[in-house]
Design a protein around this motif. Structure first.
Motif, PDB file in Angstrom:
ATOM      1  N   LEU A 152       0.830  -1.203   0.000  1.00 54.94           N
ATOM      2  CA  LEU A 152       0.000   0.000   0.000  1.00 54.94           C
ATOM      3  C   LEU A 152       0.870   1.260   0.000  1.00 54.94           C
ATOM      4  O   LEU A 152       0.627   2.212  -0.743  1.00 54.94           O
ATOM      5  CB  LEU A 152      -0.883  -0.063   1.236  1.00 54.94           C
ATOM      6  CG  LEU A 152      -2.028   0.927   1.455  1.00 54.94           C
ATOM      7  CD1 LEU A 152      -3.012   0.324   2.423  1.00 54.94           C
ATOM      8  CD2 LEU A 152      -1.537   2.249   1.948  1.00 54.94           C
ATOM      9  N   MET A 153       1.933   1.225   0.837  1.00 53.80           N
ATOM     10  CA  MET A 153       2.773   2.417   0.932  1.00 53.80           C
ATOM     11  C   MET A 153       3.679   2.556  -0.291  1.00 53.80           C
ATOM     12  O   MET A 153       4.037   3.667  -0.675  1.00 53.80           O
ATOM     13  CB  MET A 153       3.598   2.376   2.216  1.00 53.80           C
ATOM     14  CG  MET A 153       2.743   2.660   3.439  1.00 53.80           C
ATOM     15  SD  MET A 153       3.662   2.710   4.985  1.00 53.80           S
ATOM     16  CE  MET A 153       3.701   1.007   5.453  1.00 53.80           C
ATOM     17  N   ALA A 158      -5.293  -0.923  12.811  1.00 54.15           N
ATOM     18  CA  ALA A 158      -4.798   0.439  13.041  1.00 54.15           C
ATOM     19  C   ALA A 158      -3.561   0.717  12.177  1.00 54.15           C
ATOM     20  O   ALA A 158      -3.439   1.783  11.579  1.00 54.15           O
ATOM     21  CB  ALA A 158      -4.473   0.654  14.515  1.00 54.15           C
ATOM     22  N   TYR A 159      -2.656  -0.258  12.120  1.00 47.97           N
ATOM     23  CA  TYR A 159      -1.445  -0.075  11.315  1.00 47.97           C
ATOM     24  C   TYR A 159      -1.799   0.090   9.837  1.00 47.97           C
ATOM     25  O   TYR A 159      -1.270   0.962   9.139  1.00 47.97           O
ATOM     26  CB  TYR A 159      -0.508  -1.275  11.497  1.00 47.97           C
ATOM     27  CG  TYR A 159       0.839  -1.120  10.825  1.00 47.97           C
ATOM     28  CD1 TYR A 159       1.862  -0.411  11.446  1.00 47.97           C
ATOM     29  CD2 TYR A 159       1.087  -1.681   9.576  1.00 47.97           C
ATOM     30  CE1 TYR A 159       3.102  -0.271  10.844  1.00 47.97           C
ATOM     31  CE2 TYR A 159       2.333  -1.541   8.956  1.00 47.97           C
ATOM     32  CZ  TYR A 159       3.326  -0.834   9.601  1.00 47.97           C
ATOM     33  OH  TYR A 159       4.551  -0.689   8.999  1.00 47.97           O
ATOM     34  N   LEU A 160      -2.718  -0.756   9.381  1.00 48.31           N
ATOM     35  CA  LEU A 160      -3.141  -0.725   7.978  1.00 48.31           C
ATOM     36  C   LEU A 160      -3.771   0.621   7.626  1.00 48.31           C
ATOM     37  O   LEU A 160      -3.385   1.269   6.637  1.00 48.31           O
ATOM     38  CB  LEU A 160      -4.154  -1.865   7.762  1.00 48.31           C
ATOM     39  CG  LEU A 160      -4.629  -2.106   6.357  1.00 48.31           C
ATOM     40  CD1 LEU A 160      -3.538  -2.793   5.561  1.00 48.31           C
ATOM     41  CD2 LEU A 160      -5.881  -2.971   6.364  1.00 48.31           C
ATOM     42  N   VAL A 161      -4.727   1.054   8.443  1.00 47.65           N
ATOM     43  CA  VAL A 161      -5.417   2.319   8.168  1.00 47.65           C
ATOM     44  C   VAL A 161      -4.424   3.477   8.228  1.00 47.65           C
ATOM     45  O   VAL A 161      -4.481   4.398   7.411  1.00 47.65           O
ATOM     46  CB  VAL A 161      -6.580   2.521   9.165  1.00 47.65           C
ATOM     47  CG1 VAL A 161      -7.212   3.887   8.982  1.00 47.65           C
ATOM     48  CG2 VAL A 161      -7.621   1.439   8.985  1.00 47.65           C
ATOM     49  N   ASP A 162      -3.493   3.419   9.179  1.00 49.60           N
ATOM     50  CA  ASP A 162      -2.505   4.483   9.284  1.00 49.60           C
ATOM     51  C   ASP A 162      -1.553   4.492   8.092  1.00 49.60           C
ATOM     52  O   ASP A 162      -1.090   5.559   7.674  1.00 49.60           O
ATOM     53  CB  ASP A 162      -1.707   4.357  10.586  1.00 49.60           C
ATOM     54  CG  ASP A 162      -2.498   4.895  11.764  1.00 49.60           C
ATOM     55  OD1 ASP A 162      -3.657   5.286  11.546  1.00 49.60           O
ATOM     56  OD2 ASP A 162      -1.959   4.905  12.878  1.00 49.60           O
ATOM     57  N   TYR A 191      -5.633  -1.836  -1.842  1.00 47.01           N
ATOM     58  CA  TYR A 191      -4.946  -2.566  -0.775  1.00 47.01           C
ATOM     59  C   TYR A 191      -5.645  -2.388   0.569  1.00 47.01           C
ATOM     60  O   TYR A 191      -5.734  -3.327   1.363  1.00 47.01           O
ATOM     61  CB  TYR A 191      -3.482  -2.126  -0.690  1.00 47.01           C
ATOM     62  CG  TYR A 191      -2.635  -2.673  -1.808  1.00 47.01           C
ATOM     63  CD1 TYR A 191      -2.441  -4.050  -1.922  1.00 47.01           C
ATOM     64  CD2 TYR A 191      -2.048  -1.841  -2.751  1.00 47.01           C
ATOM     65  CE1 TYR A 191      -1.670  -4.570  -2.945  1.00 47.01           C
ATOM     66  CE2 TYR A 191      -1.274  -2.353  -3.784  1.00 47.01           C
ATOM     67  CZ  TYR A 191      -1.081  -3.721  -3.876  1.00 47.01           C
ATOM     68  OH  TYR A 191      -0.328  -4.237  -4.885  1.00 47.01           O
ATOM     69  N   LEU A 192      -6.119  -1.183   0.820  1.00 47.14           N
ATOM     70  CA  LEU A 192      -6.816  -0.945   2.092  1.00 47.14           C
ATOM     71  C   LEU A 192      -8.045  -1.852   2.181  1.00 47.14           C
ATOM     72  O   LEU A 192      -8.263  -2.525   3.189  1.00 47.14           O
ATOM     73  CB  LEU A 192      -7.239   0.514   2.207  1.00 47.14           C
ATOM     74  CG  LEU A 192      -8.029   0.844   3.470  1.00 47.14           C
ATOM     75  CD1 LEU A 192      -7.144   0.800   4.706  1.00 47.14           C
ATOM     76  CD2 LEU A 192      -8.704   2.206   3.385  1.00 47.14           C
TER      77      LEU A 192
END
Lengths: 80, 50, 483
Positions: free
Chosen positions: C69-70, C132-136, C79-80
């Motif tokens: 994603l990044m 949380a990690y994914l959304v961030d 990806y999200l």
């Protein structure tokens, strides 16, 4: 917007939301420590700032800002 | 008291107490769970109200 | 492995601790990090090794999706969605499938067989942390991208099983920093003391209440009035001392490794309102649902209004209720709390002030009643307890008859605590717990910065520790493992 303007905007919004004009706000004020502040107030503030400054915060971004000065710095980056 | 000594004591005191209590139970054991009963406490006395 | 077991305290913890600092000193921080990940996974697998592949899969998939994603911002939405689907799908399948099938069968008169999956340990906790990690990473807020730090952030054994629900931005920098690599006696001393407080809360206080609460909840049909109150109050105190004791132990153990976990409780039973309560109770869960559910949901409703905010509150608490477990009792618990928070907000708007003791009284009784639903095996059983609490027979201890003779004819004397397997100590324990939760100015978190390491703390701490260790014979599980 200059940093001072941003700081004033934040203070105005906080006073509006908490319905308390007598709050003593400094750049070091921790938002959560304002008396009677709760999560609803926090969303109100986030959304008011988004409208006022025509920017948007990502999920979780606003929570990282604990003091008014951190908020002002983050806003300054977004506005300009 | 310095921190290192405090910490060591903090770990050793409970260990010492636990080992003492358990070994004490073991050797004076009036319930005949172990083969020892060094104070010769009669069984009947220890189990009186059970 | 339970924190309150001899194998954890006398084997696992000393070995994990010793090897960690040995590797740091003699080899490299990297080897120590790998060791602590290995130790954490070993700790996790102790219960049931069958779920080890599941947590490993969850970590790998989440990490690679977040990295992709990044790296490819153009398809970050895809990806999200993929990541959220994976996490919610996994949780949904293992935690909620049977509940869903049951309701489907009931609603449509079908007969689909249940899956009878055992809930994988800690899945509710590690899924939230990774969401949380994914959304961030979607929001561009992730700075730390080291795989080992990420794995450690999810699996670090003190918080793995039942929280606190940690956030990557407070954990990953601690794991990558070098400060954590050398023995720090101040942290060890503090950690030992906080651990002892937690262990004492758990094995001495919570487990004492557990006996009465379980007996009461198993005999809901026959409770008299005092037994029903003893049941509900016992559970209210059991839940707090169990869960906050667990948190204290987690915070204490993490400190031995120079890691600071976030605060999870702040004397919640002193709350004078429901908003106040959720800012003091399971604070890391509140933080998560406020940031990742409540706010995004409220923002998605468009221009903010008080009514919309209240709707979002009830919705969020509904989800929070369901997060605790797949049963209607949890759903009702969540919605009730949501409505109570909404009423609290409305009351705040009116600017009327309740006397502080009245506000506390209303709040505490609401909590005590809502925890009946939270604990009850079914809605019917909860209703049984409520009925007994308000319309049950008032029976006093027959042993007090001689002293209270003048009440004869007005009040029944008899077996007053029989169905909760209680006695006068139940009453004493409840009074004692009120004093502990309301009367102290400090709690296990606020005490940390002002701790003095002198003879007094040594005496009190080792006393609590020894006493708890002696009581460890009958090991019981933590309540929050089931959620």
């Amino acid at each position: 917007m200059s940093k001072a303007e941003i700081f004033n905007t934040i203070c105005t919004e906080i006073k509006k939301i908490s319905e308390n004009d007598t709050l003593n706000l400094t750049p070091e004020t921790v938002i959560e420590e304002i008396s009677d502040w709760d999560s609803l107030n926090n969303v109100d503030l986030e959304m008011a700032l988004e409208t006022e400054c025509k920017i948007s915060f990502e999920v979780g971004e606003f929570e990282e800002l604990t003091t008014i000065s951190q908020m002002a710095t983050a806003l300054e980056k977004k506005v300009n | 008291m310095n921190l290192k000594k405090w910490t060591l004591l903090y770990i050793l005191i409970p260990l010492f107490l636990l080992v003492s209590i358990f070994s004490f139970n073991f050797i004076i054991d009036p319930y005949s769970i172990t083969p020892y009963n060094i104070l010769n406490i009669p069984n009947k006395f220890a189990r009186d109200d059970r | 492995m339970l924190f309150n077991s001899y194998e954890f305290i006398f084997l696992f913890l000393p070995v994990a601790f010793g090897v960690y600092f040995f590797l740091n000193a003699k080899f490299s921080p990297l080897s120590a990090k790998i060791w602590i990940i290995f130790a954490s996974l070993f700790f996790y697998s102790w219960w049931n090794i069958n779920y080890l592949p599941l947590i490993t899969l969850s970590i790998l998939v989440n990490f690679f999706i977040s990295q992709a994603l990044m790296d490819k911002p153009r398809s970050k939405k895809f990806y999200l969605l993929a990541g959220l689907t994976f996490n919610i799908g996994l949780l949904g399948y293992f935690k909620y499938m049977d509940f869903f099938i049951k309701n489907l069968n009931w609603g449509f008169n079908t007969d689909i067989p249940l899956l009878h999956l055992a809930l994988p340990l800690a899945i509710s906790f590690y899924t939230l942390q990774q969401i949380a990690y994914l959304v961030d990473s979607y929001g561009g807020l992730v700075k730390e991208r080291n795989f080992l730090d990420y794995t450690l952030f999810v699996t670090f054994f003190p918080q793995l099983i039942a929280g606190p629900i940690v956030h990557h931005k407070e954990m990953m920098p601690q794991f990558s920093s070098l400060e954590a690599k050398v023995i720090n006696y101040k942290n060890i001393a503090t950690g030992l003391l906080v651990f002892s407080i937690g262990l004492f809360k758990k094995v001495v206080i919570a487990d004492t209440f557990a006996k009465w609460a379980s007996a009461g909840h198993a005999n809901t049909e026959v409770l008299n009035l005092l037994e029903a109150w003893a049941t509900s109050l016992s559970y209210t105190f059991q839940l707090y001392f169990d869960f906050s004791g667990y948190t204290d132990m987690a915070i204490g153990i993490a400190l031995l490794f120079n890691i600071k976990l976030p605060q999870n409780f702040n004397s919640p039973y002193k709350s004078t309102g429901l908003i106040d309560f959720w800012q003091r109770w399971h604070m890391t869960l509140t933080r998560f649902i406020t940031t990742y559910i409540y706010k995004p949901f409220l923002k998605s409703l468009g221009k903010i209004s008080f009514e919309k905010a209240m709707f979002a509150t009830v919705f969020t608490m509904f989800i929070a209720g369901l997060w605790h477990g797949a049963a209607w009792t949890f759903v009702i618990f969540g919605i009730l709390h949501g409505l109570a928070i909404a009423i609290n907000h409305y009351w705040k708007k009116t600017k009327l002030k309740l006397h502080i003791w009245l506000a506390w009284f209303i709040t505490f009784n609401f909590l005590n009643l809502s925890f009946v639903i939270f604990r009850a095996e079914s809605i019917e059983k909860a209703i049984n307890i409520f009925t007994a609490m308000f319309t049950g027979t008032f029976i006093l201890n027959y042993r007090w008859y001689d002293k209270l003779k003048f009440l004869d004819g007005h009040i029944e004397f008899g077996a007053w605590m029989q169905h909760v397997q209680g006695d006068k100590y139940t009453l004493l324990a409840i009074i004692f717990s009120f004093i502990l939760t309301l009367g102290l100015k400090i709690n296990s978190t606020t005490i940390i910065p002002i701790l003095q390491f002198n003879k007094l703390t040594l005496f009190v701490g080792t006393l609590m520790l020894t006493f708890s260790l002696l009581k460890l014979h009958q090991v019981s599980e933590f309540l929050y493992f089931n959620f």
